[in-house]
Design a protein around this motif. Structure first.
Motif, PDB file in Angstrom:
ATOM      1  N   UNK A   3       0.461   2.345  12.087  1.00 21.70           N
ATOM      2  CA  UNK A   3       1.337   2.224  10.931  1.00 21.70           C
ATOM      3  C   UNK A   3       0.671   1.289   9.925  1.00 21.70           C
ATOM      4  N   UNK A   4       0.734   1.664   8.681  1.00 19.60           N
ATOM      5  CA  UNK A   4       0.072   0.915   7.613  1.00 19.60           C
ATOM      6  C   UNK A   4       1.096   0.566   6.538  1.00 19.60           C
ATOM      7  N   UNK A  25      -0.523  -1.883  12.118  1.00 23.35           N
ATOM      8  CA  UNK A  25       0.163  -2.116  13.383  1.00 23.35           C
ATOM      9  C   UNK A  25       0.093  -0.862  14.242  1.00 23.35           C
ATOM     10  N   UNK A  26       0.529  -1.008  15.486  1.00 24.15           N
ATOM     11  CA  UNK A  26       0.442   0.100  16.425  1.00 24.15           C
ATOM     12  C   UNK A  26      -0.860   0.026  17.204  1.00 24.15           C
ATOM     13  N   UNK A 115     -13.491  12.342   2.271  1.00 27.80           N
ATOM     14  CA  UNK A 115     -12.414  12.889   1.448  1.00 27.80           C
ATOM     15  C   UNK A 115     -11.049  12.656   2.069  1.00 27.80           C
ATOM     16  N   UNK A 116     -10.055  12.755   1.243  1.00 27.64           N
ATOM     17  CA  UNK A 116      -8.685  12.452   1.632  1.00 27.64           C
ATOM     18  C   UNK A 116      -8.260  13.189   2.895  1.00 27.64           C
ATOM     19  N   UNK A 117      -8.580  14.428   3.054  1.00 25.19           N
ATOM     20  CA  UNK A 117      -8.061  15.224   4.165  1.00 25.19           C
ATOM     21  C   UNK A 117      -8.621  14.788   5.514  1.00 25.19           C
ATOM     22  N   UNK A 118      -9.658  13.958   5.524  1.00 22.37           N
ATOM     23  CA  UNK A 118     -10.248  13.505   6.787  1.00 22.37           C
ATOM     24  C   UNK A 118      -9.579  12.234   7.306  1.00 22.37           C
ATOM     25  N   UNK A 119      -8.686  11.654   6.530  1.00 22.95           N
ATOM     26  CA  UNK A 119      -8.024  10.417   6.939  1.00 22.95           C
ATOM     27  C   UNK A 119      -6.712  10.752   7.637  1.00 22.95           C
ATOM     28  N   UNK A 120      -6.414  10.010   8.707  1.00 26.24           N
ATOM     29  CA  UNK A 120      -5.328  10.399   9.594  1.00 26.24           C
ATOM     30  C   UNK A 120      -4.000   9.704   9.322  1.00 26.24           C
ATOM     31  N   UNK A 121      -4.053   8.452   8.928  1.00 24.78           N
ATOM     32  CA  UNK A 121      -2.826   7.684   8.737  1.00 24.78           C
ATOM     33  C   UNK A 121      -2.820   7.069   7.343  1.00 24.78           C
ATOM     34  N   UNK A 122      -1.611   7.002   6.776  1.00 23.98           N
ATOM     35  CA  UNK A 122      -1.454   6.521   5.400  1.00 23.98           C
ATOM     36  C   UNK A 122      -0.276   5.575   5.292  1.00 23.98           C
TER      37      UNK A 122
END
Length: 132
Positions: A3-4, A25-26, A115-122
């Motif tokens: 969690x961000x 966190x997490x 790129x944006x689509x490769x990131x998992x958590x936001x």
């Protein structure tokens, strides 16, 4: 699951500074990279800076020399120091995490922001406004 949560956004005049923070966190069984993205109205979300577990960093050309990404030793806090802000820097800034494959390492390569689509958590974002 990670969690961000971002904080530190605000309104400044051109030439001013802000420091964004992101609490991570997490737990993740995978190594991960952390990064900052931003999205201005009418624009796509774009990468700003990223950092890996070894402290390697990369930046978008538009912010090099003005922004600095950093993290604490536990990798539970991520920061973005922004200096000499310009009106074109105004945007909603997001913190993100990019997980490596299990057992692998997430490595930041100079000059390349994933790129944006490769990131998992936001995170949910924090607003930065810069007046001229």
């Amino acid at each position: 699951q990670l969690q961000l949560v971002e904080s530190g956004g605000g309104s400044v005049e051109a030439g001013g500074s802000l420091r964004l923070s992101c609490v991570v966190s997490g737990h993740s069984y995978s190594d991960y990279c952390l990064g900052w993205f931003r999205q201005a109205p009418g624009n796509e979300r774009e990468g700003v800076a990223a950092i890996d577990g070894n402290g390697r960093t990369t930046y978008a050309d538009s912010v090099k020399g003005r922004f600095t990404i950093s993290q604490d030793n536990a990798r539970k806090s991520l920061y973005l120091e922004m200096n000499n802000l310009k009106p074109e820097d105004a945007a909603l800034f997001y913190c993100a995490a990019d997980l490596a494959p299990l057992g692998g390492r997430c490595t930041v390569k100079p000059g390349r922001l994933r790129p944006e689509h490769e990131w998992n958590y936001w995170g949910q974002g924090t607003q930065v406004t810069v007046s001229s």
